[in-house]
Design a protein around this motif. Structure first.
Motif, PDB file in Angstrom:
ATOM      1  N   GLU A 148      42.915  37.544  53.384  1.00  0.00           N
ATOM      2  CA  GLU A 148      43.384  36.353  53.137  1.00  0.00           C
ATOM      3  C   GLU A 148      44.712  36.949  52.081  1.00  0.00           C
ATOM      4  O   GLU A 148      46.368  36.176  52.551  1.00  0.00           O
ATOM      5  CB  GLU A 148      42.536  35.756  51.955  1.00  0.00           C
ATOM      6  CG  GLU A 148      42.579  34.832  51.596  1.00  0.00           C
ATOM      7  CD  GLU A 148      42.071  34.226  50.781  1.00  0.00           C
ATOM      8  OE1 GLU A 148      42.403  33.309  49.670  1.00  0.00           O
ATOM      9  OE2 GLU A 148      40.923  35.070  50.448  1.00  0.00           O
ATOM     10  N   GLU A 149      44.702  38.299  51.022  1.00  0.00           N
ATOM     11  CA  GLU A 149      45.535  38.882  50.708  1.00  0.00           C
ATOM     12  C   GLU A 149      47.188  39.264  50.890  1.00  0.00           C
ATOM     13  O   GLU A 149      48.155  39.117  51.104  1.00  0.00           O
ATOM     14  CB  GLU A 149      45.095  38.956  49.513  1.00  0.00           C
ATOM     15  CG  GLU A 149      44.509  38.542  48.206  1.00  0.00           C
ATOM     16  CD  GLU A 149      44.115  39.408  47.166  1.00  0.00           C
ATOM     17  OE1 GLU A 149      44.798  39.930  46.795  1.00  0.00           O
ATOM     18  OE2 GLU A 149      43.262  39.607  46.850  1.00  0.00           O
ATOM     19  N   GLN A 151      48.320  38.343  54.595  1.00  0.00           N
ATOM     20  CA  GLN A 151      48.498  37.139  54.864  1.00  0.00           C
ATOM     21  C   GLN A 151      49.798  36.562  54.290  1.00  0.00           C
ATOM     22  O   GLN A 151      50.896  36.175  55.028  1.00  0.00           O
ATOM     23  CB  GLN A 151      47.628  36.195  56.066  1.00  0.00           C
ATOM     24  CG  GLN A 151      46.927  36.846  56.682  1.00  0.00           C
ATOM     25  CD  GLN A 151      46.614  35.578  57.630  1.00  0.00           C
ATOM     26  OE1 GLN A 151      46.594  35.424  58.263  1.00  0.00           O
ATOM     27  NE2 GLN A 151      44.929  35.531  57.707  1.00  0.00           N
ATOM     28  N   LYS A 152      49.201  36.552  52.886  1.00  0.00           N
ATOM     29  CA  LYS A 152      50.802  36.200  52.231  1.00  0.00           C
ATOM     30  C   LYS A 152      51.525  36.495  51.506  1.00  0.00           C
ATOM     31  O   LYS A 152      52.018  36.559  51.486  1.00  0.00           O
ATOM     32  CB  LYS A 152      49.391  35.737  50.767  1.00  0.00           C
ATOM     33  CG  LYS A 152      48.197  34.173  50.964  1.00  0.00           C
ATOM     34  CD  LYS A 152      47.683  33.907  49.618  1.00  0.00           C
ATOM     35  CE  LYS A 152      46.823  32.805  49.376  1.00  0.00           C
ATOM     36  NZ  LYS A 152      45.609  32.819  48.305  1.00  0.00           N
ATOM     37  N   LYS A 153      51.212  38.015  51.702  1.00  0.00           N
ATOM     38  CA  LYS A 153      52.032  39.411  50.976  1.00  0.00           C
ATOM     39  C   LYS A 153      52.920  39.127  52.113  1.00  0.00           C
ATOM     40  O   LYS A 153      54.258  38.543  52.519  1.00  0.00           O
ATOM     41  CB  LYS A 153      50.985  40.647  51.099  1.00  0.00           C
ATOM     42  CG  LYS A 153      50.408  40.734  49.286  1.00  0.00           C
ATOM     43  CD  LYS A 153      49.922  41.724  48.695  1.00  0.00           C
ATOM     44  CE  LYS A 153      49.708  41.448  47.605  1.00  0.00           C
ATOM     45  NZ  LYS A 153      50.151  40.760  46.496  1.00  0.00           N
ATOM     46  N   ALA A 155      53.955  36.624  55.039  1.00  0.00           N
ATOM     47  CA  ALA A 155      54.866  35.360  55.231  1.00  0.00           C
ATOM     48  C   ALA A 155      55.673  35.631  54.104  1.00  0.00           C
ATOM     49  O   ALA A 155      56.329  34.638  53.792  1.00  0.00           O
ATOM     50  CB  ALA A 155      53.377  34.682  54.630  1.00  0.00           C
ATOM     51  N   ASN A 156      55.715  36.301  53.040  1.00  0.00           N
ATOM     52  CA  ASN A 156      56.361  36.144  51.359  1.00  0.00           C
ATOM     53  C   ASN A 156      57.070  37.432  51.877  1.00  0.00           C
ATOM     54  O   ASN A 156      58.392  37.599  51.018  1.00  0.00           O
ATOM     55  CB  ASN A 156      55.914  36.526  50.381  1.00  0.00           C
ATOM     56  CG  ASN A 156      55.068  35.080  49.913  1.00  0.00           C
ATOM     57  OD1 ASN A 156      55.914  34.474  50.326  1.00  0.00           O
ATOM     58  ND2 ASN A 156      53.942  35.189  49.450  1.00  0.00           N
TER      59      ASN A 156
END
Length: 254
Positions: A148-149, A151-153, A155-156
């Motif tokens: 979860e975390e 993928q967010k990082k 993507a950023n």
């Protein structure tokens, strides 16, 4: 008898040299981490400072006679998107030293165990870089957190360093690697870069795995492989290629 006496003398000299190198290195490391923690606690720890401190750790190693060999760096500089770095985990050195190599090229963070954040001085520095924190006691929970975390990082625009052996290992064996890095890369549609390390110069002790004796006679080797795009359905092929690179490259160090 003379030969035995000479052997004992040489053994004593080597141990004395290692003890001296260990004392000198940790003295320098303590100052680096202390200064860094003061900046981090003040809320002013930047990526530039992270690189600076990382380079200082490398120089501290070189100052006691350790050789540092870095290969395949062009595989990072030619990459134009965030990736998942998958590396073997041998000592605390890679946590300190890899940012100095990677951060100037691409913004990144680590997957780290929760206990590291509780260390005096070191904890605030690690927290300042917003790592992905795992417990190492609940594998299912840790997997969910990383996916979860991570993928967010990604993507950023932030790359992730993962040590999928789960803990520090004195040797590199294919069966010790989980497919966590490949799973994250596939979900985030990001490439992986395998990283083979030999950081045995920073040893472990019977008291703690994090801070053991230093042996400057062992060269520090860091080799980055070529990026691997995850194109197979389950990522098994890419996982095997990644692990094969790390194992074969590490064996070539010996």
């Amino acid at each position: 008898m003379e030969m035995i006496y000479q052997y004992a003398q040489n053994y004593h000299k080597k141990n004395k040299k290692r003890a001296f190198a260990t004392a000198v290195f940790y003295g320098k490391l303590l100052k680096i981490v202390y200064d860094a923690s003061r900046v981090a606690l003040a809320g002013q720890y930047s990526n530039e400072r992270w690189v600076y401190d990382s380079v200082l750790v490398g120089r501290a190693m070189e100052s006691i006679g350790a050789d540092i060999i870095i290969e395949g760096h062009e595989n990072i500089t030619t990459l134009n998107k965030p990736c998942v770095f998958v590396a073997n985990h041998m000592s605390t050195l890679e946590t300190f030293f890899l940012p100095g190599i990677i951060q100037p090229v691409c913004n990144h963070t680590f997957v780290v165990k929760e206990s590291l954040l509780k260390y005096p001085m070191l904890g605030p520095v690690l927290k300042a870089e917003n790592p992905i924190v795992v417990t190492r006691t609940n594998p299912r929970h840790d997997l969910a957190v990383v996916l979860e975390e991570g993928q967010k990082k990604l993507a950023n625009g932030e790359s992730i360093i993962i040590f999928p052996q789960g803990t520090r290992k004195p040797e590199v064996k294919a069966e010790d690697f989980s497919s966590l890095g490949v799973k994250l890369a596939k979900k985030a549609n990001a490439p992986i870069i395998p990283v083979a390390l030999n950081t045995k110069a920073w040893g472990t002790s019977s008291i703690t795995k994090d801070f053991g004796p230093i042996n400057p006679n062992i060269p520090i080797r860091i080799t980055f492989g070529e990026p691997l795009e995850i194109i197979s359905n389950n990522g098994k092929e890419e996982h095997q290629k990644c692990v094969d690179f790390i194992v074969s490259t590490y064996n070539s160090f010996l």
